[in-house]
Scaffold this motif. Structure first.
Motif, PDB file in Angstrom:
ATOM      1  N   VAL A  20       0.808  -1.232   0.000  1.00 28.05           N
ATOM      2  CA  VAL A  20       0.000   0.000   0.000  1.00 28.05           C
ATOM      3  C   VAL A  20       0.836   1.275   0.000  1.00 28.05           C
ATOM      4  O   VAL A  20       0.275   2.371  -0.030  1.00 28.05           O
ATOM      5  CB  VAL A  20      -0.979   0.074   1.207  1.00 28.05           C
ATOM      6  CG1 VAL A  20      -2.036  -0.997   1.119  1.00 28.05           C
ATOM      7  CG2 VAL A  20      -0.242   0.037   2.530  1.00 28.05           C
ATOM      8  N   HIS A  21       2.163   1.154   0.018  1.00 27.75           N
ATOM      9  CA  HIS A  21       2.991   2.354   0.122  1.00 27.75           C
ATOM     10  C   HIS A  21       4.315   2.134  -0.598  1.00 27.75           C
ATOM     11  O   HIS A  21       5.235   1.546  -0.045  1.00 27.75           O
ATOM     12  CB  HIS A  21       3.224   2.678   1.606  1.00 27.75           C
ATOM     13  CG  HIS A  21       3.974   3.946   1.853  1.00 27.75           C
ATOM     14  ND1 HIS A  21       3.758   4.724   2.967  1.00 27.75           N
ATOM     15  CD2 HIS A  21       4.946   4.592   1.149  1.00 27.75           C
ATOM     16  CE1 HIS A  21       4.550   5.779   2.936  1.00 27.75           C
ATOM     17  NE2 HIS A  21       5.296   5.720   1.845  1.00 27.75           N
ATOM     18  N   ALA A  22       4.388   2.577  -1.841  1.00 22.09           N
ATOM     19  CA  ALA A  22       5.659   2.501  -2.576  1.00 22.09           C
ATOM     20  C   ALA A  22       5.769   3.737  -3.458  1.00 22.09           C
ATOM     21  O   ALA A  22       4.764   4.372  -3.770  1.00 22.09           O
ATOM     22  CB  ALA A  22       5.709   1.248  -3.432  1.00 22.09           C
ATOM     23  N   HIS A  23       6.999   4.071  -3.810  1.00 21.34           N
ATOM     24  CA  HIS A  23       7.211   5.275  -4.613  1.00 21.34           C
ATOM     25  C   HIS A  23       7.627   4.916  -6.023  1.00 21.34           C
ATOM     26  O   HIS A  23       8.315   3.924  -6.236  1.00 21.34           O
ATOM     27  CB  HIS A  23       8.284   6.149  -3.969  1.00 21.34           C
ATOM     28  CG  HIS A  23       7.846   6.703  -2.655  1.00 21.34           C
ATOM     29  ND1 HIS A  23       7.305   7.951  -2.515  1.00 21.34           N
ATOM     30  CD2 HIS A  23       7.812   6.143  -1.419  1.00 21.34           C
ATOM     31  CE1 HIS A  23       6.973   8.148  -1.247  1.00 21.34           C
ATOM     32  NE2 HIS A  23       7.274   7.059  -0.562  1.00 21.34           N
ATOM     33  N   LEU A  24       7.185   5.749  -6.964  1.00 17.26           N
ATOM     34  CA  LEU A  24       7.653   5.607  -8.334  1.00 17.26           C
ATOM     35  C   LEU A  24       8.916   6.453  -8.448  1.00 17.26           C
ATOM     36  O   LEU A  24       8.852   7.681  -8.454  1.00 17.26           O
ATOM     37  CB  LEU A  24       6.568   6.103  -9.303  1.00 17.26           C
ATOM     38  CG  LEU A  24       6.960   6.029 -10.779  1.00 17.26           C
ATOM     39  CD1 LEU A  24       7.245   4.582 -11.196  1.00 17.26           C
ATOM     40  CD2 LEU A  24       5.864   6.627 -11.651  1.00 17.26           C
ATOM     41  N   VAL A 151      -5.585   9.946  -1.353  1.00 22.26           N
ATOM     42  CA  VAL A 151      -4.664  11.082  -1.343  1.00 22.26           C
ATOM     43  C   VAL A 151      -3.493  10.825  -0.403  1.00 22.26           C
ATOM     44  O   VAL A 151      -3.682  10.321   0.712  1.00 22.26           O
ATOM     45  CB  VAL A 151      -5.416  12.365  -0.899  1.00 22.26           C
ATOM     46  CG1 VAL A 151      -4.447  13.509  -0.609  1.00 22.26           C
ATOM     47  CG2 VAL A 151      -6.421  12.778  -1.967  1.00 22.26           C
ATOM     48  N   LYS A 152      -2.289  11.155  -0.863  1.00 23.28           N
ATOM     49  CA  LYS A 152      -1.093  11.093  -0.015  1.00 23.28           C
ATOM     50  C   LYS A 152      -0.738  12.505   0.439  1.00 23.28           C
ATOM     51  O   LYS A 152      -0.707  13.432  -0.373  1.00 23.28           O
ATOM     52  CB  LYS A 152       0.075  10.495  -0.810  1.00 23.28           C
ATOM     53  CG  LYS A 152       1.466  10.690  -0.173  1.00 23.28           C
ATOM     54  CD  LYS A 152       1.666   9.797   1.038  1.00 23.28           C
ATOM     55  CE  LYS A 152       2.972  10.085   1.777  1.00 23.28           C
ATOM     56  NZ  LYS A 152       4.170   9.559   1.166  1.00 23.28           N
ATOM     57  N   LEU A 153      -0.472  12.649   1.723  1.00 21.63           N
ATOM     58  CA  LEU A 153      -0.075  13.937   2.297  1.00 21.63           C
ATOM     59  C   LEU A 153       1.216  13.765   3.085  1.00 21.63           C
ATOM     60  O   LEU A 153       1.414  12.722   3.723  1.00 21.63           O
ATOM     61  CB  LEU A 153      -1.174  14.457   3.231  1.00 21.63           C
ATOM     62  CG  LEU A 153      -2.542  14.758   2.591  1.00 21.63           C
ATOM     63  CD1 LEU A 153      -3.576  15.041   3.678  1.00 21.63           C
ATOM     64  CD2 LEU A 153      -2.461  15.922   1.615  1.00 21.63           C
ATOM     65  N   ALA A 206       1.345   6.488   7.684  1.00 20.78           N
ATOM     66  CA  ALA A 206       2.542   5.889   7.096  1.00 20.78           C
ATOM     67  C   ALA A 206       3.541   5.497   8.178  1.00 20.78           C
ATOM     68  O   ALA A 206       3.636   6.139   9.223  1.00 20.78           O
ATOM     69  CB  ALA A 206       3.192   6.870   6.123  1.00 20.78           C
ATOM     70  N   HIS A 207       4.287   4.459   7.891  1.00 20.86           N
ATOM     71  CA  HIS A 207       5.437   4.050   8.708  1.00 20.86           C
ATOM     72  C   HIS A 207       5.047   3.855  10.181  1.00 20.86           C
ATOM     73  O   HIS A 207       5.719   4.362  11.090  1.00 20.86           O
ATOM     74  CB  HIS A 207       6.574   5.082   8.598  1.00 20.86           C
ATOM     75  CG  HIS A 207       6.780   5.613   7.212  1.00 20.86           C
ATOM     76  ND1 HIS A 207       6.787   4.807   6.098  1.00 20.86           N
ATOM     77  CD2 HIS A 207       6.980   6.888   6.743  1.00 20.86           C
ATOM     78  CE1 HIS A 207       6.976   5.559   5.016  1.00 20.86           C
ATOM     79  NE2 HIS A 207       7.084   6.810   5.384  1.00 20.86           N
ATOM     80  N   CYS A 208       3.946   3.139  10.409  1.00 17.07           N
ATOM     81  CA  CYS A 208       3.503   2.833  11.781  1.00 17.07           C
ATOM     82  C   CYS A 208       3.259   4.098  12.601  1.00 17.07           C
ATOM     83  O   CYS A 208       3.420   4.089  13.831  1.00 17.07           O
ATOM     84  CB  CYS A 208       4.514   1.925  12.491  1.00 17.07           C
ATOM     85  SG  CYS A 208       4.248   0.189  12.150  1.00 17.07           S
ATOM     86  N   THR A 256       5.953  -0.976   1.664  1.00  9.98           N
ATOM     87  CA  THR A 256       7.416  -1.095   1.612  1.00  9.98           C
ATOM     88  C   THR A 256       8.162   0.234   1.694  1.00  9.98           C
ATOM     89  O   THR A 256       9.262   0.303   2.223  1.00  9.98           O
ATOM     90  CB  THR A 256       7.844  -1.760   0.289  1.00  9.98           C
ATOM     91  OG1 THR A 256       7.365  -0.954  -0.790  1.00  9.98           O
ATOM     92  CG2 THR A 256       7.306  -3.171   0.194  1.00  9.98           C
ATOM     93  N   ASP A 257       7.607   1.285   1.090  1.00 11.28           N
ATOM     94  CA  ASP A 257       8.346   2.526   0.849  1.00 11.28           C
ATOM     95  C   ASP A 257       9.439   2.305  -0.192  1.00 11.28           C
ATOM     96  O   ASP A 257      10.379   3.099  -0.282  1.00 11.28           O
ATOM     97  CB  ASP A 257       8.957   3.111   2.138  1.00 11.28           C
ATOM     98  CG  ASP A 257       9.019   4.639   2.111  1.00 11.28           C
ATOM     99  OD1 ASP A 257       8.215   5.247   1.372  1.00 11.28           O
ATOM    100  OD2 ASP A 257       9.855   5.220   2.813  1.00 11.28           O
ATOM    101  N   ALA A 258       9.313   1.233  -0.986  1.00 11.36           N
ATOM    102  CA  ALA A 258      10.267   0.999  -2.078  1.00 11.36           C
ATOM    103  C   ALA A 258      10.311   2.237  -2.973  1.00 11.36           C
ATOM    104  O   ALA A 258       9.295   2.906  -3.118  1.00 11.36           O
ATOM    105  CB  ALA A 258       9.809  -0.217  -2.898  1.00 11.36           C
TER     106      ALA A 258
HETATM  107 ZN   LIG Z   1       6.975   6.868   1.455  1.00 11.32          ZN
END
Ligand SMILES: [Zn+2]
Length: 305
Positions: A20-24, A151-153, A206-208, A256-258
């Motif tokens: 649910v959380h990765a970056h392009l 939406v990501k903030l 994000a990130h716990c 992941t935050d990949a």
């Molecule tokens: Zn991130």
């Protein structure tokens, strides 16, 4: 409709696994290599976020460990000072004498293109920055694009107090769209402002919930519309276990935050690292399925996950 793509790998499962959380960030991991890694690790769907900064130098594990410990300790206000010390006056990052840009307007069009080319694999978060003038209009502009699910903030790096996001948050609440938020400290971290102003808004921290961690978990554990993801090299396996112990397996999601952190010796991104934390968690098989994908299905709408 449940879509299952490439569940090969070490832990074949029936249900889709959703990051649910990765970056392009093609400068670090391009889409063909990402897909190769996802296939190898049995990750079916990824919710992408456009890159918000220049690629950063590798953070040594020693430093990550120290910051992680500080954030969880009574000394956690120190972390705010550390963060302030690495930001320039113009809101960029300064590390080791070099400046790395933080983008005021992360480019949602990059994610839209990847979702169009790979609709079965990628979904997207619309990245908005109230300080750059983003509001409900920009949300309207992007939400028509197939694949964007919320939406990501990022008040931490974009530098705004939580109140600034309320127009966007209220519109998300009306539309039933979730928000993924990376909190900061002080006015940038007052998450209750968001959850109290929008009592039906679904929020994924994000990130716990970094940098608040257990201080937040205990406060949100009885509110079923609030979740955390386990992404980021700033976390580690014991911390994720602690989050699961407090919040329970219904409220924790794999992410992941990949491609940030978790690099193998050859420099490639290790997609298996965080997935194994979840797979090894002291939870039932059903609970692990929930954290790896079913909870994402609930958050994002079953048809899309
Ligand atoms: Zn991130």
């Amino acid at each position: 409709m449940r879509i299952s793509v490439g569940t090969a790998g070490l832990y074949p499962r029936g249900m889709p696994v959703v990051d649910v959380h990765a970056h392009l960030e093609p400068r670090m991991l391009d889409v063909p290599h990402m897909i190769e890694q996802l296939d190898a690790r049995g990750i079916d769907r990824v919710v992408l976020i456009p890159a918000m900064n220049d690629p950063l130098p590798h953070t040594p594990e020693r430093l990550l460990r120290t910051v992680r410990w500080l954030m969880r300790s009574p000394l956690h206000p120190i972390v705010r000072a550390i963060n302030a010390a690495v930001m320039t006056r113009s809101g960029d990052l300064k590390l080791g004498g070099q400046t790395y840009a933080i983008y005021r307007r992360p480019d949602n069009a990059t994610v839209a293109r990847v979702m169009r080319d790979h609709p079965a694999r990628f979904l997207g978060w619309i990245f908005l920055n109230p300080l750059a003038g983003d509001g409900p209009d920009q949300l309207e502009e992007w939400r028509a694009t197939p694949g964007f699910i919320g939406v990501k903030l990022h008040p931490h790096w974009h530098g705004w107090p939580i109140e600034a996001a309320l127009p966007i948050a209220r519109r998300c609440e009306e539309l039933g769209l979730p928000i993924l938020i990376h909190l900061g400290s002080g006015a940038r971290g007052k998450w209750r402002v968001l959850t109290e102003a929008c009592p039906r808004l679904r929020v994924l921290f994000a990130h716990c919930g970094m940098p608040h961690f257990q201080r937040m978990w205990h406060a949100i554990k009885d509110d079923p519309r609030l979740w955390v993801d386990v992404s980021s090299p700033y976390l580690d396996e014991p911390l994720v276990r602690d989050a699961i112990a407090v919040l329970g397996e219904d409220r924790v999601m794999y992410g992941t935050d990949a491609p940030y952190g978790f690099h193998r010796d050859d420099g490639s991104y290790d997609y298996g690292a965080i997935k194994q934390w979840v797979e090894r968690a002291p939870a039932s098989a059903r609970g692990i399925d929930k954290m790896l994908g079913d909870n994402a299905g609930v958050l994002l709408g079953d048809a899309r996950a």
